[in-house]
Design a protein around this motif. Structure first.
Motif, PDB file in Angstrom:
ATOM      1  N   ARG A   1       1.118  -1.327  -0.024  1.00 46.30           N
ATOM      2  CA  ARG A   1       0.077  -0.122   0.090  1.00 46.30           C
ATOM      3  C   ARG A   1       0.942   1.156  -0.027  1.00 46.30           C
ATOM      4  O   ARG A   1       1.648   1.521   0.820  1.00 46.30           O
ATOM      5  CB  ARG A   1      -0.893  -0.114   1.272  1.00 46.30           C
ATOM      6  N   SER A   2       0.619   2.064  -0.899  1.00 48.14           N
ATOM      7  CA  SER A   2       1.452   3.389  -1.305  1.00 48.14           C
ATOM      8  C   SER A   2       2.986   3.202  -1.078  1.00 48.14           C
ATOM      9  O   SER A   2       3.609   3.621  -0.172  1.00 48.14           O
ATOM     10  CB  SER A   2       1.077   4.271  -0.124  1.00 48.14           C
ATOM     11  N   GLY A   3       3.440   2.100  -1.808  1.00 46.61           N
ATOM     12  CA  GLY A   3       4.716   1.722  -1.747  1.00 46.61           C
ATOM     13  C   GLY A   3       5.593   0.900  -0.655  1.00 46.61           C
ATOM     14  O   GLY A   3       6.747   0.723  -0.710  1.00 46.61           O
ATOM     15  N   ALA A   4       4.818   0.564   0.326  1.00 44.54           N
ATOM     16  CA  ALA A   4       5.324  -0.140   1.524  1.00 44.54           C
ATOM     17  C   ALA A   4       4.371  -1.372   1.761  1.00 44.54           C
ATOM     18  O   ALA A   4       3.325  -1.488   1.558  1.00 44.54           O
ATOM     19  CB  ALA A   4       5.308   0.698   2.676  1.00 44.54           C
TER      20      ALA A   4
ATOM     21  N   THR B   1      -9.422 -14.634 -17.422  1.00 47.63           N
ATOM     22  CA  THR B   1      -8.340 -14.551 -16.429  1.00 47.63           C
ATOM     23  C   THR B   1      -7.339 -13.623 -17.066  1.00 47.63           C
ATOM     24  O   THR B   1      -6.975 -12.679 -16.530  1.00 47.63           O
ATOM     25  CB  THR B   1      -7.644 -15.901 -16.199  1.00 47.63           C
ATOM     26  N   MET B   2      -7.227 -13.711 -18.340  1.00 46.31           N
ATOM     27  CA  MET B   2      -5.967 -12.971 -19.032  1.00 46.31           C
ATOM     28  C   MET B   2      -6.580 -11.535 -19.179  1.00 46.31           C
ATOM     29  O   MET B   2      -5.838 -10.487 -18.736  1.00 46.31           O
ATOM     30  CB  MET B   2      -5.667 -13.352 -20.195  1.00 46.31           C
ATOM     31  N   GLN B   3      -7.949 -11.098 -19.654  1.00 47.45           N
ATOM     32  CA  GLN B   3      -8.355  -9.762 -19.436  1.00 47.45           C
ATOM     33  C   GLN B   3      -8.346  -9.253 -17.972  1.00 47.45           C
ATOM     34  O   GLN B   3      -8.039  -7.945 -17.915  1.00 47.45           O
ATOM     35  CB  GLN B   3      -9.814 -10.025 -19.929  1.00 47.45           C
ATOM     36  N   LEU B   4      -8.718  -9.968 -16.930  1.00 45.95           N
ATOM     37  CA  LEU B   4      -8.734  -9.350 -15.639  1.00 45.95           C
ATOM     38  C   LEU B   4      -7.504  -9.017 -15.233  1.00 45.95           C
ATOM     39  O   LEU B   4      -7.100  -8.020 -14.719  1.00 45.95           O
ATOM     40  CB  LEU B   4      -9.132 -10.597 -14.652  1.00 45.95           C
ATOM     41  N   ALA B   5      -6.454  -9.960 -15.677  1.00 46.15           N
ATOM     42  CA  ALA B   5      -4.825  -9.474 -15.113  1.00 46.15           C
ATOM     43  C   ALA B   5      -4.569  -8.451 -16.153  1.00 46.15           C
ATOM     44  O   ALA B   5      -3.824  -7.490 -15.459  1.00 46.15           O
ATOM     45  CB  ALA B   5      -4.200 -10.917 -15.645  1.00 46.15           C
ATOM     46  N   ALA B   6      -4.764  -8.150 -17.281  1.00 48.84           N
ATOM     47  CA  ALA B   6      -4.137  -7.011 -17.996  1.00 48.84           C
ATOM     48  C   ALA B   6      -5.073  -5.849 -17.584  1.00 48.84           C
ATOM     49  O   ALA B   6      -4.188  -5.081 -17.523  1.00 48.84           O
ATOM     50  CB  ALA B   6      -4.687  -7.343 -19.451  1.00 48.84           C
ATOM     51  N   VAL B   7      -6.436  -5.823 -17.417  1.00 52.76           N
ATOM     52  CA  VAL B   7      -6.775  -4.435 -17.034  1.00 52.76           C
ATOM     53  C   VAL B   7      -6.428  -4.146 -15.744  1.00 52.76           C
ATOM     54  O   VAL B   7      -6.321  -2.969 -15.527  1.00 52.76           O
ATOM     55  CB  VAL B   7      -8.541  -4.550 -17.071  1.00 52.76           C
ATOM     56  N   GLN B   8      -6.169  -5.073 -14.738  1.00 56.84           N
ATOM     57  CA  GLN B   8      -5.561  -4.685 -13.550  1.00 56.84           C
ATOM     58  C   GLN B   8      -4.178  -4.109 -13.447  1.00 56.84           C
ATOM     59  O   GLN B   8      -3.999  -3.167 -12.904  1.00 56.84           O
ATOM     60  CB  GLN B   8      -5.770  -5.988 -12.469  1.00 56.84           C
ATOM     61  N   LEU B   9      -3.545  -4.810 -14.447  1.00 57.75           N
ATOM     62  CA  LEU B   9      -2.018  -4.386 -14.488  1.00 57.75           C
ATOM     63  C   LEU B   9      -2.120  -2.667 -15.257  1.00 57.75           C
ATOM     64  O   LEU B   9      -1.444  -1.880 -14.913  1.00 57.75           O
ATOM     65  CB  LEU B   9      -1.138  -5.257 -15.420  1.00 57.75           C
ATOM     66  N   ALA B  10      -2.961  -2.652 -16.141  1.00 49.88           N
ATOM     67  CA  ALA B  10      -3.058  -1.537 -17.077  1.00 49.88           C
ATOM     68  C   ALA B  10      -3.728  -0.263 -15.923  1.00 49.88           C
ATOM     69  O   ALA B  10      -2.938   0.651 -15.916  1.00 49.88           O
ATOM     70  CB  ALA B  10      -4.135  -1.490 -17.937  1.00 49.88           C
ATOM     71  N   ALA B  11      -4.165  -0.813 -15.066  1.00 53.86           N
ATOM     72  CA  ALA B  11      -4.913   0.146 -13.862  1.00 53.86           C
ATOM     73  C   ALA B  11      -3.838   0.974 -13.087  1.00 53.86           C
ATOM     74  O   ALA B  11      -4.014   1.904 -12.664  1.00 53.86           O
ATOM     75  CB  ALA B  11      -6.250  -0.095 -13.181  1.00 53.86           C
ATOM     76  N   THR B  12      -2.887  -0.026 -12.775  1.00 53.02           N
ATOM     77  CA  THR B  12      -1.575   0.366 -11.923  1.00 53.02           C
ATOM     78  C   THR B  12      -0.559   1.060 -12.675  1.00 53.02           C
ATOM     79  O   THR B  12       0.391   1.034 -12.196  1.00 53.02           O
ATOM     80  CB  THR B  12      -1.132  -0.741 -11.131  1.00 53.02           C
ATOM     81  N   GLY B  13      -0.750   1.061 -13.896  1.00 55.14           N
ATOM     82  CA  GLY B  13       0.134   2.026 -14.932  1.00 55.14           C
ATOM     83  C   GLY B  13       1.277   1.063 -15.445  1.00 55.14           C
ATOM     84  O   GLY B  13       2.402   1.876 -15.895  1.00 55.14           O
ATOM     85  N   ALA B  14       1.079  -0.215 -15.565  1.00 61.57           N
ATOM     86  CA  ALA B  14       2.107  -0.997 -16.144  1.00 61.57           C
ATOM     87  C   ALA B  14       2.144  -0.790 -17.520  1.00 61.57           C
ATOM     88  O   ALA B  14       1.225  -0.632 -18.196  1.00 61.57           O
ATOM     89  CB  ALA B  14       1.869  -2.372 -15.999  1.00 61.57           C
ATOM     90  N   PRO B  15       3.472  -0.660 -18.335  1.00 62.72           N
ATOM     91  CA  PRO B  15       3.597  -0.602 -19.553  1.00 62.72           C
ATOM     92  C   PRO B  15       3.010  -1.861 -20.489  1.00 62.72           C
ATOM     93  O   PRO B  15       2.969  -2.907 -19.966  1.00 62.72           O
ATOM     94  CB  PRO B  15       5.043  -0.313 -19.896  1.00 62.72           C
ATOM     95  N   LEU B  16       2.789  -1.537 -21.774  1.00 66.22           N
ATOM     96  CA  LEU B  16       2.171  -2.647 -22.688  1.00 66.22           C
ATOM     97  C   LEU B  16       3.253  -3.755 -22.665  1.00 66.22           C
ATOM     98  O   LEU B  16       2.695  -5.016 -22.687  1.00 66.22           O
ATOM     99  CB  LEU B  16       2.129  -2.036 -24.107  1.00 66.22           C
ATOM    100  N   ALA B  17       4.534  -3.693 -22.623  1.00 68.44           N
ATOM    101  CA  ALA B  17       5.501  -4.887 -22.708  1.00 68.44           C
ATOM    102  C   ALA B  17       5.181  -5.690 -21.689  1.00 68.44           C
ATOM    103  O   ALA B  17       5.211  -7.123 -21.646  1.00 68.44           O
ATOM    104  CB  ALA B  17       6.899  -4.391 -22.734  1.00 68.44           C
TER     105      ALA B  17
ATOM    106  N   LEU C   1      10.521  -2.636  -7.750  1.00 64.18           N
ATOM    107  CA  LEU C   1      11.076  -2.618  -9.221  1.00 64.18           C
ATOM    108  C   LEU C   1      10.019  -1.975 -10.156  1.00 64.18           C
ATOM    109  O   LEU C   1       8.774  -2.280 -10.067  1.00 64.18           O
ATOM    110  CB  LEU C   1      11.468  -4.265  -9.624  1.00 64.18           C
ATOM    111  N   PRO C   2      10.567  -1.177 -11.166  1.00 63.07           N
ATOM    112  CA  PRO C   2       9.550  -0.752 -12.156  1.00 63.07           C
ATOM    113  C   PRO C   2       8.985  -1.590 -12.937  1.00 63.07           C
ATOM    114  O   PRO C   2       9.496  -2.764 -13.305  1.00 63.07           O
ATOM    115  CB  PRO C   2      10.434   0.507 -12.702  1.00 63.07           C
ATOM    116  N   TYR C   3       7.930  -1.108 -13.852  1.00 61.41           N
ATOM    117  CA  TYR C   3       7.151  -1.911 -14.825  1.00 61.41           C
ATOM    118  C   TYR C   3       6.642  -3.215 -14.253  1.00 61.41           C
ATOM    119  O   TYR C   3       6.279  -4.170 -15.100  1.00 61.41           O
ATOM    120  CB  TYR C   3       8.227  -2.254 -16.039  1.00 61.41           C
TER     121      TYR C   3
END
Lengths: 109, 237
Positions: A60-63, B58-74, B207-209
């Motif tokens: 949550r918020s990075g932690a 399942t893949m749709q759910l995973a993808a939209v959840q990742l997209a909503a948290t700002g994950a990049p396309l790759a 870690l990023p992405y």
């Protein structure tokens, strides 16, 4: 969400979804996979679903937050117990949502 | 032609009938998936297009959840491949029953492959290896599941936008993965594979992405393979 991003995403997912399912039915119908790959595929579902859900629940918020102050973590643990006992997806979802809202009510007071 | 009826229509109906039991579950998950896509920020048009084109809950759910948290396309694409790897396994296992069919038919069969449809069809093929009409039976299965899934998803997409944000319906996606993860912990190696995957994903969450997801999946599979190699007796099924 940006429309260009969304439609590129849909195109990508369409290709991935079809390619994985067509892999052996259509594309490589006469190829046999190495044994190590066949054995490894067995562990993919358990590993990937857990890796997908754990950070969303405990970070949550990075932690990392493991305690009761994080209602999603506690609700997910309730749901995991129900999943373990019943092996029923619908019951798991219902118990997890119920736990989340009860805990939020309790925390907010 | 009476031969056509007994050879094709009867197995088709038998396949559809055999899948009746899973249809309530398919309908529920379809509505959840539809509502979750809209909750993650997809427009109705995009959500319906994604449902029809990918047919991959399942893949749709995973993808939209990742997209909503700002994950990049790759990263979303790699995650989608990992989430869908089980279909490579299903595809491999069922392909023998479809050999000799025209490519167009096999393409349609591949598009319509689902967890429930695979489970039902492969069980029938294994129990009745010499029964006629395997292809028609499979088509009956997937036709029943596909139509219920699409209708339920659209219902979820339409209703989803009207649901208040405080209900936190997006948490349903996480809970679905909890249920799927636990369901796939069938023995000690797979349970410990899940544990290693979760711990790795949590420790690398900074870690990023969202690379942590991929590291976690790799760590989990490696753990499972190593455990199975070292403790062969532990894979008691």
């Amino acid at each position: 969400m940006d429309p260009l991003f969304v439609w590129t995403l849909i195109a990508l997912l369409t290709a991935i979804s079809f390619a994985t399912r067509a892999s052996f039915i259509l594309l490589f119908s006469h190829v046999t996979l190495p044994r190590i790959v066949q054995k490894g595929l067995r562990f993919v579902p358990a590993a990937v679903f857990t890796a997908l859900v754990v950070p969303d629940i405990f970070v949550r918020s990075g932690a990392i937050q493991l305690g009761l102050s994080n209602p999603k973590a506690a609700a997910a643990l309730v749901a995991a117990l129900v999943a373990w006992k019943t092996r029923n997806t619908l019951l798991t979802i219902l118990s997890g949502m119920a736990a989340l809202h009860l805990l939020r009510l309790a925390v907010i007071g | 032609m009476p031969r056509t009826r007994s050879d094709q229509i009867d197995p088709f109906l038998a396949g559809a009938r055999a899948c009746l039991a899973v249809l309530p579950g398919v309908a529920t998950f379809g509505m959840i998936c539809g509502a979750a896509m809209v909750a993650a920020g997809l427009s109705r048009t995009a959500a319906i297009a994604m449902t029809l084109l990918t047919f991959a809950g399942t893949m749709q759910l995973a993808a939209v959840q990742l997209a909503a948290t700002g994950a990049p396309l790759a990263v979303i694409a790699i995650a989608g491949i990992i989430v869908n790897l089980r279909f490579v396994m299903f595809s491999l296992s069922i392909s023998g029953h479809f050999r000799g069919l025209p490519a167009r038919t096999r393409a349609l069969f591949a598009y319509a492959l689902s967890d429930n449809g695979y489970a039902q069809a492969i069980t029938h093929f294994t129990l009745h290896p010499d029964a006629p009409g395997h292809a028609a039976y499979y088509l009956g299965c997937v036709a029943a599941i596909w139509s219920v899934w699409i209708l339920a998803s659209i219902a979820g997409i339409v209703a989803g936008a009207a649901i208040p944000h405080e209900w936190q319906l997006e948490f349903i996606a996480s809970l679905t993965f909890v249920a799927l993860g636990v369901a796939n912990m069938r023995d000690r190696p797979s349970a410990l594979a899940a544990l290693a995957a979760g711990a790795t994903a949590l420790l690398t969450a900074g870690l990023p992405y969202r690379i942590g997801l991929i590291l976690g999946a790799v760590a989990g599979v490696a753990t499972g393979l190593l455990l199975e190699k070292w403790i062969p007796s532990s894979s008691g099924r």
